[in-house]
Every structure is written in C-alpha cells, then in structure tokens.
Scaffold this active site. Structure first.
Site, PDB file in Angstrom:
ATOM      1  N   ASP A   1      38.727  37.803  24.361  1.00  0.00           N
ATOM      2  CA  ASP A   1      37.600  38.707  24.152  1.00  0.00           C
ATOM      3  C   ASP A   1      36.740  38.273  22.956  1.00  0.00           C
ATOM      4  OD1 ASP A   1      36.032  40.877  24.640  1.00  0.00           O
ATOM      5  OD2 ASP A   1      37.437  42.376  23.885  1.00  0.00           O
TER       6      ASP A   1
ATOM      7  N   HIS B   1      30.322  32.071  26.057  1.00  0.00           N
ATOM      8  CA  HIS B   1      31.254  31.720  27.134  1.00  0.00           C
ATOM      9  C   HIS B   1      31.489  30.201  27.162  1.00  0.00           C
ATOM     10  CE1 HIS B   1      31.410  35.781  28.384  1.00  0.00           C
ATOM     11  NE2 HIS B   1      30.192  35.838  28.871  1.00  0.00           N
TER      12      HIS B   1
ATOM     13  N   LEU C   1      53.112  22.874  32.139  1.00  0.00           N
ATOM     14  CA  LEU C   1      52.597  24.193  31.739  1.00  0.00           C
ATOM     15  C   LEU C   1      52.059  24.894  32.985  1.00  0.00           C
ATOM     16  CD1 LEU C   1      51.688  26.035  29.163  1.00  0.00           C
ATOM     17  CD2 LEU C   1      49.428  25.191  29.733  1.00  0.00           C
TER      18      LEU C   1
ATOM     19  N   GLU D   1      55.397  42.123  23.946  1.00  0.00           N
ATOM     20  CA  GLU D   1      54.925  42.376  22.586  1.00  0.00           C
ATOM     21  C   GLU D   1      53.407  42.187  22.591  1.00  0.00           C
ATOM     22  OE1 GLU D   1      56.727  43.384  19.972  1.00  0.00           O
ATOM     23  OE2 GLU D   1      58.487  43.419  21.266  1.00  0.00           O
TER      24      GLU D   1
HETATM   25  C1  FPP Z   1      35.185  38.301  27.027  1.00  0.00           C
HETATM   26  O1  FPP Z   1      34.159  38.161  26.087  1.00  0.00           O
HETATM   27  C2  FPP Z   1      35.261  37.136  27.865  1.00  0.00           C
HETATM   28  C3  FPP Z   1      35.092  37.106  29.219  1.00  0.00           C
HETATM   29  C4  FPP Z   1      34.775  38.271  30.043  1.00  0.00           C
HETATM   30  C5  FPP Z   1      35.180  35.871  29.963  1.00  0.00           C
HETATM   31  C6  FPP Z   1      36.166  34.884  29.416  1.00  0.00           C
HETATM   32  C7  FPP Z   1      35.821  33.555  29.879  1.00  0.00           C
HETATM   33  C8  FPP Z   1      36.004  32.413  29.187  1.00  0.00           C
HETATM   34  C9  FPP Z   1      36.588  32.305  27.870  1.00  0.00           C
HETATM   35  C10 FPP Z   1      35.629  31.151  29.792  1.00  0.00           C
HETATM   36  C11 FPP Z   1      36.752  30.547  30.555  1.00  0.00           C
HETATM   37  C12 FPP Z   1      36.613  31.021  31.896  1.00  0.00           C
HETATM   38  C13 FPP Z   1      37.182  30.513  32.991  1.00  0.00           C
HETATM   39  C14 FPP Z   1      36.767  31.092  34.257  1.00  0.00           C
HETATM   40  C15 FPP Z   1      38.184  29.427  33.027  1.00  0.00           C
HETATM   41  P1  FPP Z   1      32.969  39.210  26.156  1.00  0.00           P
HETATM   42  O2  FPP Z   1      31.875  38.602  26.930  1.00  0.00           O
HETATM   43  O3  FPP Z   1      33.487  40.494  26.666  1.00  0.00           O
HETATM   44  O4  FPP Z   1      32.583  39.328  24.647  1.00  0.00           O
HETATM   45  P2  FPP Z   1      32.051  40.634  23.917  1.00  0.00           P
HETATM   46  O5  FPP Z   1      33.124  41.682  24.051  1.00  0.00           O
HETATM   47  O6  FPP Z   1      31.878  40.168  22.517  1.00  0.00           O
HETATM   48  O7  FPP Z   1      30.774  41.017  24.585  1.00  0.00           O
END
Ligand code: FPP
Length: 255
Positions: A30, A47, A141, A213
């Site tokens: 997140d 992202h 993994l 955990e």
């Molecule tokens: C949360 O940050 C993140 C996501 C919803 C997407 C996570 C995706 C990646 C890390 C890229 C890797 C992805 C794949 C498909 C391999 P947010 O956008 O909710 O951030 P915020 O809470 O700060 O708005």
C-alpha cells in the site's frame, strides 16, 4: 532478477536475522499513490516504482530464506478506482509477465494466481495461465499473485463449489474449506505485512490469516526496501505464536 552473490552488507543483515524466518509472507503493498503525490508525480509513477520494488522484494525474500510470498496486487474492490488507473494496473501485470517471466523462471520462481479469472480481459487471463503453467515446476520461491482477489469472494466461491460437489453439511470442515480456497495446498501465511501505515486487513486472506502475525510499517510500498523487510522479520522472530494456547502449554510442548 535474484542474484546469488552476497555483499558484506548482506552478511550483516543475515547476522541480525532471527533464527525463525517466516516460511510464508503476505504483503499488502500500500501507499504507491501517496508516495507519488509526496513527490509531485502522477499516481501511475507510484505504481511503476512499486513494481520495481517488487523485483527487489522477491530477491530479498529468496536471500532471507522465505519460501512463499503472496502479494496483493489487485483487489475485487480496486475495480471501483478511476478507469485509467484500473487499466494501468492491468497493464502492469501484463508487462511484468511479458518482460519478466523468463528471468523469473530462470531464477526458480513459481508463479501462482489467486483470485477470480472472470472479469479479467481474456488476453490477460491467457497470459496469467501461461505464466503459471510455464513456472509450475519451480521450487525456489512461490509467488502468489492475488489479482482480482477478495477474501470474502474467495470464501463464497469455495462454498459454492463445495455445494456443487455434493458434500453433506457434516462433511464441511475447516480442512475441507481450506482445500477449496485459491491457496489450496499452501501453508497459511506466517506473517502479513502492510505498508503505508494503514491498519486494516482490507479483505486480504481473511480465512488464511486467522493466526498470522500482522506487521504494519509507515513506509510507503516503493520505499519498503530490504532493511524494512529485515525489521519486519526481526519483529516476527520476537513474537510468540500461541495459536490459542497458554504459555505453559507451549513450554511443555517444547520440552
Ligand atoms: C496500493 O497503493 C497498491 C495497489 C492497489 C497496487 C499494487 C501494485 C503494485 C505494487 C505493482 C505490482 C503489480 C503487479 C500486478 C505485479 P495505492 O494506490 O492504494 O496507494 P495509496 O493508498 O497511497 O493511494
């Protein structure tokens, strides 16, 4: 993607690791959007950096001896994000498969998908299936990609399939339900990490995480580096997992 060579710094990291490393880690990645906003960048850049960080995290997990990593990449609730962002997240998975699959395979990563295929574009569905089939015999993994995943949705699907398969009510046990979940055959996560300071489960592994955990860090996902992961592992090593038992019971089991 996963170099085997260690540096002197890595040796220091290993020295400070606890003996008990979690076998299965799950991560709610997140904070990509806030990471980008804090730098005056568009959310999509968050992202992009988050995806780069995933590469690094895979490498660190192998180096720390973690066997299974489950990542929350796209939830069933993420469909309600702006269409452009949804398209970007779909595109990221497609790009990861197109560009990284060979290297992931060469590094012994087994890719599994957990979540609902229905709703994902057919082209991407095929790519996901191909990536899973192509890497199915790898053992270094296991990378579970939770994509179009929701914990409640997973349980609803499991119950429907159990009913379709004709089980009688008295045959429905915890073990049976576990066998009908997307994570069938895998141990439950030992440690669930959430970045960006949020303290919510957000429909992630709600069945499997019953005795996991939990660890939360204020670091945004793109900043969650090897040192942050090490801190999480150290804290995990200090936790006492009781699974509902008393300290006395656990001590007598150890003897
Ligand atoms: C949360 O940050 C993140 C996501 C919803 C997407 C996570 C995706 C990646 C890390 C890229 C890797 C992805 C794949 C498909 C391999 P947010 O956008 O909710 O951030 P915020 O809470 O700060 O708005």
């Amino acid at each position: 993607m996963i170099p085997v060579a260690k540096t002197q710094n890595d040796d220091l990291l290993f020295e400070s690791l606890p003996e008990r490393v979690p076998r299965h880690i799950a991560i709610i990645m997140d904070g990509n959007g806030r990471w980008a906003k804090s730098r005056g960048l568009p959310r999509t850049e968050g992202h992009r950096y988050g995806t780069e960080n995933l590469r690094r995290t895979l490498k660190s997990c192998v180096e720390f001896g973690v066997e299974i990593l489950t990542i929350y990449a796209f939830s069933t609730e993420n469909w309600s994000r702006p269409p452009l962002e949804v398209r970007m997240l779909m595109r990221i998975l497609e790009m990861v498969i197109d560009r990284e699959l060979k290297e992931l395979h060469e590094n012994g990563v087994q890719i599994r998908h957990i979540g609902e295929m229905e709703g994902i574009a057919p082209v991407l569905q095929k790519k996901i299936q191909y990536a899973c089939d192509y890497t199915k015999d790898n053992t270094r993994l296991i990378l579970n990609v939770a994509f179009n995943y929701g914990g409640r949705d997973e349980i609803v699907h499991a119950v429907r399939r159990i009913m379709q398969d004709g089980f009688a009510p008295e045959q429905v046990t915890e073990d049976l339900i576990s066998r009908y979940l997307y994570t069938c055959g895998l141990p439950d996560p030992d440690l669930i990490i959430r970045t960006s300071g949020e303290l919510r489960v957000s429909n992630f592994l709600i069945w499997q995480g019953a005795y996991s955990e939990y660890y939360a860090t204020p670091a945004y996902w793109p900043d969650f580096d090897k040192e942050e992961l090490r801190k999480a592992l150290v804290e995990y090593g200090q936790r006492k997992r009781r699974f509902g038992k008393t300290d006395e019971q656990l001590e007598s089991e150890d003897e």
